[in-house]
Enzyme design. Sequence first.
Site, PDB file in Angstrom:
ATOM      1  N   LYS A  11       0.815  -1.215   0.000  1.00  0.00           N
ATOM      2  CA  LYS A  11       0.000   0.000   0.000  1.00  0.00           C
ATOM      3  C   LYS A  11       0.852   1.270   0.000  1.00  0.00           C
ATOM      4  O   LYS A  11       2.066   1.223   0.250  1.00  0.00           O
ATOM      5  CB  LYS A  11      -0.944  -0.036   1.200  1.00  0.00           C
ATOM      6  CG  LYS A  11      -1.939  -1.208   1.150  1.00  0.00           C
ATOM      7  CD  LYS A  11      -2.977  -1.079   2.247  1.00  0.00           C
ATOM      8  CE  LYS A  11      -3.943  -2.244   2.237  1.00  0.00           C
ATOM      9  NZ  LYS A  11      -5.033  -2.066   3.220  1.00  0.00           N
ATOM     10  N   TYR A  51     -12.453  -1.785  -3.925  1.00  0.00           N
ATOM     11  CA  TYR A  51     -13.005  -1.917  -2.571  1.00  0.00           C
ATOM     12  C   TYR A  51     -14.533  -1.796  -2.545  1.00  0.00           C
ATOM     13  O   TYR A  51     -15.101  -1.507  -1.487  1.00  0.00           O
ATOM     14  CB  TYR A  51     -12.375  -0.868  -1.654  1.00  0.00           C
ATOM     15  CG  TYR A  51     -10.984  -1.250  -1.168  1.00  0.00           C
ATOM     16  CD1 TYR A  51     -10.796  -2.372  -0.351  1.00  0.00           C
ATOM     17  CD2 TYR A  51      -9.868  -0.499  -1.498  1.00  0.00           C
ATOM     18  CE1 TYR A  51      -9.536  -2.729   0.107  1.00  0.00           C
ATOM     19  CE2 TYR A  51      -8.593  -0.843  -1.036  1.00  0.00           C
ATOM     20  CZ  TYR A  51      -8.445  -1.959  -0.229  1.00  0.00           C
ATOM     21  OH  TYR A  51      -7.198  -2.318   0.236  1.00  0.00           O
ATOM     22  N   PHE A  59     -15.655   3.766   6.837  1.00  0.00           N
ATOM     23  CA  PHE A  59     -14.296   4.176   6.487  1.00  0.00           C
ATOM     24  C   PHE A  59     -14.030   4.146   4.980  1.00  0.00           C
ATOM     25  O   PHE A  59     -12.897   4.370   4.556  1.00  0.00           O
ATOM     26  CB  PHE A  59     -13.268   3.303   7.218  1.00  0.00           C
ATOM     27  CG  PHE A  59     -13.417   1.815   6.977  1.00  0.00           C
ATOM     28  CD1 PHE A  59     -12.906   1.222   5.831  1.00  0.00           C
ATOM     29  CD2 PHE A  59     -14.070   1.016   7.906  1.00  0.00           C
ATOM     30  CE1 PHE A  59     -13.032  -0.148   5.610  1.00  0.00           C
ATOM     31  CE2 PHE A  59     -14.197  -0.364   7.689  1.00  0.00           C
ATOM     32  CZ  PHE A  59     -13.682  -0.940   6.542  1.00  0.00           C
ATOM     33  N   ARG A  87      -1.920 -14.633   4.814  1.00  0.00           N
ATOM     34  CA  ARG A  87      -2.546 -13.866   5.901  1.00  0.00           C
ATOM     35  C   ARG A  87      -1.783 -14.051   7.213  1.00  0.00           C
ATOM     36  O   ARG A  87      -1.691 -13.131   8.024  1.00  0.00           O
ATOM     37  CB  ARG A  87      -4.030 -14.219   6.016  1.00  0.00           C
ATOM     38  CG  ARG A  87      -4.810 -13.600   4.839  1.00  0.00           C
ATOM     39  CD  ARG A  87      -6.251 -14.006   4.798  1.00  0.00           C
ATOM     40  NE  ARG A  87      -7.067 -13.339   5.798  1.00  0.00           N
ATOM     41  CZ  ARG A  87      -7.575 -12.112   5.674  1.00  0.00           C
ATOM     42  NH1 ARG A  87      -7.308 -11.386   4.610  1.00  0.00           N
ATOM     43  NH2 ARG A  87      -8.350 -11.612   6.610  1.00  0.00           N
ATOM     44  N   THR A  93      -5.198  -7.314  10.605  1.00  0.00           N
ATOM     45  CA  THR A  93      -5.506  -6.088   9.848  1.00  0.00           C
ATOM     46  C   THR A  93      -5.032  -4.852  10.594  1.00  0.00           C
ATOM     47  O   THR A  93      -4.470  -3.934   9.993  1.00  0.00           O
ATOM     48  CB  THR A  93      -7.032  -5.994   9.603  1.00  0.00           C
ATOM     49  OG1 THR A  93      -7.451  -7.176   8.928  1.00  0.00           O
ATOM     50  CG2 THR A  93      -7.389  -4.772   8.778  1.00  0.00           C
ATOM     51  N   ARG A 104       2.900  -6.636   8.854  1.00  0.00           N
ATOM     52  CA  ARG A 104       2.216  -5.453   9.399  1.00  0.00           C
ATOM     53  C   ARG A 104       2.834  -5.008  10.718  1.00  0.00           C
ATOM     54  O   ARG A 104       2.909  -3.805  10.997  1.00  0.00           O
ATOM     55  CB  ARG A 104       0.716  -5.732   9.538  1.00  0.00           C
ATOM     56  CG  ARG A 104       0.011  -5.681   8.180  1.00  0.00           C
ATOM     57  CD  ARG A 104      -1.429  -6.107   8.301  1.00  0.00           C
ATOM     58  NE  ARG A 104      -2.181  -5.905   7.072  1.00  0.00           N
ATOM     59  CZ  ARG A 104      -3.232  -6.638   6.739  1.00  0.00           C
ATOM     60  NH1 ARG A 104      -3.648  -7.622   7.524  1.00  0.00           N
ATOM     61  NH2 ARG A 104      -3.882  -6.404   5.613  1.00  0.00           N
ATOM     62  N   ASN A 114      -1.950   0.086   6.639  1.00  0.00           N
ATOM     63  CA  ASN A 114      -1.495  -1.206   7.196  1.00  0.00           C
ATOM     64  C   ASN A 114      -0.573  -1.981   6.261  1.00  0.00           C
ATOM     65  O   ASN A 114      -0.502  -3.201   6.313  1.00  0.00           O
ATOM     66  CB  ASN A 114      -2.684  -2.037   7.691  1.00  0.00           C
ATOM     67  CG  ASN A 114      -3.595  -2.499   6.582  1.00  0.00           C
ATOM     68  OD1 ASN A 114      -3.442  -2.079   5.439  1.00  0.00           O
ATOM     69  ND2 ASN A 114      -4.541  -3.361   6.905  1.00  0.00           N
ATOM     70  N   HIS A 117      -2.158  -5.519   1.593  1.00  0.00           N
ATOM     71  CA  HIS A 117      -3.458  -6.193   1.493  1.00  0.00           C
ATOM     72  C   HIS A 117      -3.199  -7.665   1.196  1.00  0.00           C
ATOM     73  O   HIS A 117      -2.252  -7.990   0.477  1.00  0.00           O
ATOM     74  CB  HIS A 117      -4.275  -5.577   0.349  1.00  0.00           C
ATOM     75  CG  HIS A 117      -5.471  -6.398  -0.033  1.00  0.00           C
ATOM     76  ND1 HIS A 117      -6.649  -6.337   0.666  1.00  0.00           N
ATOM     77  CD2 HIS A 117      -5.654  -7.324  -1.015  1.00  0.00           C
ATOM     78  CE1 HIS A 117      -7.512  -7.181   0.131  1.00  0.00           C
ATOM     79  NE2 HIS A 117      -6.937  -7.788  -0.889  1.00  0.00           N
ATOM     80  N   GLU A 128      -9.724 -10.510  -7.335  1.00  0.00           N
ATOM     81  CA  GLU A 128      -8.819  -9.369  -7.148  1.00  0.00           C
ATOM     82  C   GLU A 128      -7.651  -9.411  -8.131  1.00  0.00           C
ATOM     83  O   GLU A 128      -7.262  -8.383  -8.690  1.00  0.00           O
ATOM     84  CB  GLU A 128      -8.329  -9.352  -5.699  1.00  0.00           C
ATOM     85  CG  GLU A 128      -9.457  -9.028  -4.727  1.00  0.00           C
ATOM     86  CD  GLU A 128      -9.093  -9.207  -3.263  1.00  0.00           C
ATOM     87  OE1 GLU A 128      -9.971  -8.971  -2.412  1.00  0.00           O
ATOM     88  OE2 GLU A 128      -7.943  -9.575  -2.954  1.00  0.00           O
TER      89      GLU A 128
HETATM   90  P1  CMP Z   1      -7.505  -4.541   3.429  1.00  0.00           P
HETATM   91  O1  CMP Z   1      -7.093  -5.920   3.760  1.00  0.00           O
HETATM   92  O2  CMP Z   1      -6.847  -3.888   2.268  1.00  0.00           O
HETATM   93  O3  CMP Z   1      -9.086  -4.520   3.189  1.00  0.00           O
HETATM   94  C1  CMP Z   1      -9.928  -3.493   3.598  1.00  0.00           C
HETATM   95  C2  CMP Z   1      -9.187  -2.409   4.289  1.00  0.00           C
HETATM   96  O4  CMP Z   1      -9.979  -1.499   5.001  1.00  0.00           O
HETATM   97  C3  CMP Z   1      -8.295  -3.007   5.350  1.00  0.00           C
HETATM   98  O5  CMP Z   1      -7.222  -3.654   4.714  1.00  0.00           O
HETATM   99  C4  CMP Z   1      -7.944  -1.821   6.206  1.00  0.00           C
HETATM  100  O6  CMP Z   1      -6.777  -1.160   5.732  1.00  0.00           O
HETATM  101  C5  CMP Z   1      -9.137  -0.936   5.979  1.00  0.00           C
HETATM  102  N1  CMP Z   1      -9.906  -0.804   7.218  1.00  0.00           N
HETATM  103  C6  CMP Z   1     -10.518  -1.786   7.884  1.00  0.00           C
HETATM  104  N2  CMP Z   1     -11.125  -1.271   8.983  1.00  0.00           N
HETATM  105  C7  CMP Z   1     -10.856   0.063   8.992  1.00  0.00           C
HETATM  106  C8  CMP Z   1     -11.197   1.117   9.863  1.00  0.00           C
HETATM  107  N3  CMP Z   1     -11.938   0.918  10.947  1.00  0.00           N
HETATM  108  N4  CMP Z   1     -10.747   2.347   9.550  1.00  0.00           N
HETATM  109  C9  CMP Z   1     -10.006   2.554   8.430  1.00  0.00           C
HETATM  110  N5  CMP Z   1      -9.654   1.574   7.566  1.00  0.00           N
HETATM  111  C10 CMP Z   1     -10.082   0.340   7.852  1.00  0.00           C
END
Ligand code: CMP
Length: 139
Positions: A11, A51, A59, A87, A93, A104, A114, A117, A128
Site C-alpha cells: 500500500k 473496494y 471508512f 494472511r 488487519t 504489518r 497497514n 493487502h 482481485e
Molecule cells: P484490506 O485488507 O486492504 O481490506 C480493507 C481495508 O480497510 C483493510 O485492509 C484496512 O486497511 C481498511 N480498514 C478496515 N477497517 C478500517 C477502519 N476501521 N478504519 C479505516 N480503515 C479500515
Amino acid sequence: MATNRTFTMIKPDAVGNGYTGKIIDDILAAGFTIKAMKYIHLTKAQAEGFYAVHSERSFFGELVDFMCSGPIVAAILEKENAVEDFRKLIGATNPANAEEGTIRKKYAKSIEANAVHGSDSDENAEIEGNYYFSAIERF
Ligand code: CMP
C-alpha cells in the site's frame, strides 16, 4: 477448489516509506513465487472499484483516498495454501494486534495505513487478481 494463489497490494504507506524491497524479500523468503507484479498509482474510480465490497462501511471514503494517495505494488503470488499462509505472514488487519515478525507488525502504522493487502479467500484472490491483471499478464 483451492487455487494456491493469492493477491496482494503493497500500500501507499509502505511504498512511500521505502519498504517495498523489504516486503518483497519477506514474501519470497516465506516461499511465495511472484506470478505477476505491477507498480501503479490508482485513480479514485479504480480504488472504489477494488473496494466496492466495503462501499457501505464508514471508512470507505478514507480508505479510497488513502489508496490513491501514492503508488502501490500489486501482485499475484503462488504457494501451497497461499491465502491462509499469506494472511499469517502479514498479520492482523490492525498492526496493533499483529504478531511479532509479521509484515504489518514490522512495517505498518495503523489499521488504514497497514502496509499490505491480502485476499481473504480463494474466490476473492481470483477476483482481485483479475481486477489488476489481464489474461496475458498472468501465467
Ligand atoms: P484490506 O485488507 O486492504 O481490506 C480493507 C481495508 O480497510 C483493510 O485492509 C484496512 O486497511 C481498511 N480498514 C478496515 N477497517 C478500517 C477502519 N476501521 N478504519 C479505516 N480503515 C479500515
